[in-house]
Design a protein around this motif. Structure first.
Motif, PDB file in Angstrom:
ATOM      1  N   THR A   2       0.838  -1.195   0.000  1.00 29.66           N
ATOM      2  CA  THR A   2       0.000   0.000   0.000  1.00 29.66           C
ATOM      3  C   THR A   2       0.878   1.252   0.000  1.00 29.66           C
ATOM      4  O   THR A   2       1.806   1.359   0.792  1.00 29.66           O
ATOM      5  N   GLN A  16      -5.144   0.198  -7.762  1.00 34.57           N
ATOM      6  CA  GLN A  16      -4.159  -0.060  -6.708  1.00 34.57           C
ATOM      7  C   GLN A  16      -4.729   0.358  -5.353  1.00 34.57           C
ATOM      8  O   GLN A  16      -5.597   1.229  -5.261  1.00 34.57           O
ATOM      9  N   GLU A  17      -4.179  -0.259  -4.303  1.00 38.61           N
ATOM     10  CA  GLU A  17      -4.568   0.139  -2.951  1.00 38.61           C
ATOM     11  C   GLU A  17      -3.656   1.268  -2.479  1.00 38.61           C
ATOM     12  O   GLU A  17      -2.433   1.180  -2.586  1.00 38.61           O
ATOM     13  N   THR A  74      -7.762   3.939   3.709  1.00 39.31           N
ATOM     14  CA  THR A  74      -7.118   2.992   2.804  1.00 39.31           C
ATOM     15  C   THR A  74      -8.180   2.436   1.864  1.00 39.31           C
ATOM     16  O   THR A  74      -9.316   2.152   2.289  1.00 39.31           O
ATOM     17  N   GLY A  75      -7.816   2.294   0.591  1.00 41.60           N
ATOM     18  CA  GLY A  75      -8.797   1.758  -0.337  1.00 41.60           C
ATOM     19  C   GLY A  75      -8.236   1.583  -1.734  1.00 41.60           C
ATOM     20  O   GLY A  75      -7.077   1.902  -2.008  1.00 41.60           O
ATOM     21  N   ILE A  76      -9.081   1.052  -2.618  1.00 42.26           N
ATOM     22  CA  ILE A  76      -8.709   0.777  -4.016  1.00 42.26           C
ATOM     23  C   ILE A  76      -9.226   1.931  -4.886  1.00 42.26           C
ATOM     24  O   ILE A  76     -10.399   2.307  -4.799  1.00 42.26           O
ATOM     25  N   LEU A  89     -12.760   6.123  -4.412  1.00 40.38           N
ATOM     26  CA  LEU A  89     -11.988   5.155  -3.620  1.00 40.38           C
ATOM     27  C   LEU A  89     -12.940   4.159  -2.973  1.00 40.38           C
ATOM     28  O   LEU A  89     -13.884   4.555  -2.283  1.00 40.38           O
ATOM     29  N   THR A  92     -11.199   0.132   2.256  1.00 39.14           N
ATOM     30  CA  THR A  92     -10.909  -1.140   2.930  1.00 39.14           C
ATOM     31  C   THR A  92     -10.566  -0.929   4.404  1.00 39.14           C
ATOM     32  O   THR A  92     -10.643  -1.865   5.196  1.00 39.14           O
TER      33      THR A  92
END
Length: 432
Positions: A2, A16-17, A74-76, A89, A92
């Motif tokens: 990450t 992408q994360e 945090t995320g994709i 986003l 996660t």
């Protein structure tokens, strides 16, 4: 692995994360999805929390977040055509850095005084952030123009023993040796000295005017860009001013499309400014236009806001008004050799009702004529150095000043100049 990302570059991380660090601007949620409007200073992005895809405690945390709480998300990164920036986003994880309670500026309507009392917080909003980003790019664009055209930046003093145009509207203080000193209302006189050393120069800095004005176009502390150019006469001075304005507008159109959308700015008038030649009329011609349009305006007076608006509406472009009566302009402006009652100078009026943004002229370079002006103005010895510029190596030279905040207000299409600076200083406002 990450990676830490910024919203302004989020398009580099599709699928992408990433971790984003910032603040919650606002949120909305249904039973199964929470939408977090997140900001990190570089932009805004929607973060989507899907209940079935995350632990229950994470979904509850997202639903319970308060406005302006600082968080790490945090995320994709996903492409999203409906988003203003083209991405969103998928969350996660969320880490709360600092929880905010009872944030004063809510999505409801607030009065102007309330917002100005909380200006230090108001600038976090999408609209105010967009204006400040455009301000930064206006400065960047202007500096680039000067760098590309052989100018050197010179920084004149802010504390001065006298003024460029009289001390009646200046902030006065006592200098360390007991003398009177004033906060500068213009660096122009010093920049003329710099031009004799470096040829083409400009200053960029704060100026201070103690005017008791409450109009939407005035502040008591604002920023000015003031170029001075040796061996440049009146016509070339106007050409350089026009080139600077066009360069700056194009820079904003190229670099701030998102911010202009946030402000709902119609860019068609700005695109026309870049494409078309600015008209030039004399003051006498301007007076005639006003009179023909029904204004009871006598020759020899300065224009007010309605007159400036009328003139720019007539042309629907920035317009130079040149050759003003000498008796209503500053002492240092060069008389027209064909008619000494008017000066070789001009004001540039911005369209759409924004009025004067640039004022400039060819400067008097003749020693004897400047001595006459000194006598008429009853100047004391604090101006002797300025007279010496005409005594030692004088040349024809010109300059102008462009008001940063007025220019930004026009580019952004906003009503009041106070939104164009981080913390405005106006007649009744010295807080925060």
């Amino acid at each position: 692995m990450t990676v830490k990302a910024r919203i302004e570059r989020i398009g580099e991380f599709v699928d992408q994360e990433v971790v984003l660090e910032g603040w919650l601007w606002n949120k909305r949620s249904s039973g199964k999805i929470a939408f977090l409007n997140f900001r990190d200073g570089s932009g805004f992005i929607q973060c989507v929390v899907v209940k079935q895809d995350v632990p229950e405690e994470l979904f509850d945390l997202a639903k319970g977040l308060s406005q302006e709480s600082s968080i790490r998300v945090t995320g994709i990164v996903r492409k999203e055509e409906r988003s203003q920036i083209g991405y969103e986003l998928t969350v996660t994880n969320i880490e709360v850095v600092s929880r905010t309670e009872d944030y004063p500026i809510t999505p409801k309507e607030h009065g102007v005084d309330f917002l100005l009392d909380h200006r230090h917080l108001w600038i976090r909003s999408p609209r105010q952030r967009a204006i400040l980003k455009i301000r930064a790019e206006v400065i960047k664009g202007m500096r680039a123009f000067f760098d590309e055209n052989g100018f050197t930046q010179v920084d004149p003093p802010i504390l001065t023993p006298s003024s460029a145009e009289g001390t009646t509207n200046m902030f006065e203080t006592e200098y360390v040796n007991g003398e009177n000193a004033y906060l500068s209302q213009s660096g122009q006189l010093y920049m003329e000295a710099a031009a004799m050393a470096l040829g083409r120069v400009y200053s960029f800095g704060p100026t201070f005017r103690a005017e008791k004005s409450k109009t939407r176009k005035h502040m008591n502390e604002f920023w000015m860009i003031e170029p001075e150019m040796a061996y440049v006469e009146h016509k070339e001075n106007l050409q350089i001013q026009e080139a600077l304005v066009k360069y700056t507008i194009k820079h904003i159109l190229d670099h701030c499309p998102t911010e202009l959308k946030v402000l709902e700015r119609d860019t068609a008038p700005l695109e026309r400014v870049v494409a078309e030649k600015f008209p030039i009329i004399t003051y006498a011609e301007a007076v005639k236009i006003l009179q023909e349009k029904g204004h009871d305006f006598p020759y020899g007076e300065d224009f007010g806001a309605p007159h400036e608006t009328e003139l720019t509406n007539h042309f629907d472009l920035p317009v130079f008004v040149e050759k003003w009566p000498a008796n209503i302009k500053a002492f240092y402006m060069q008389p027209d050799p064909e008619n000494p009652d008017v000066i070789l100078g001009a004001d540039l009026l911005a369209p759409e009702g924004y009025g004067e943004i640039v004022g400039g002229s060819e400067r008097i370079h003749d020693y004897e004529l400047m001595k006459e002006r000194f006598a008429q103005e009853n100047f004391d010895d604090s101006y002797n150095w300025y007279l010496e510029l005409r005594q030692y190596g004088s040349v024809p030279h010109s300059g102008f000043g462009i008001g940063l905040e007025r220019t930004i207000a026009w580019i952004c299409g906003i009503d009041h100049i106070r939104e164009t600076i981080m913390i405005p200083r106006t007649l009744y406002r010295l807080y925060p």
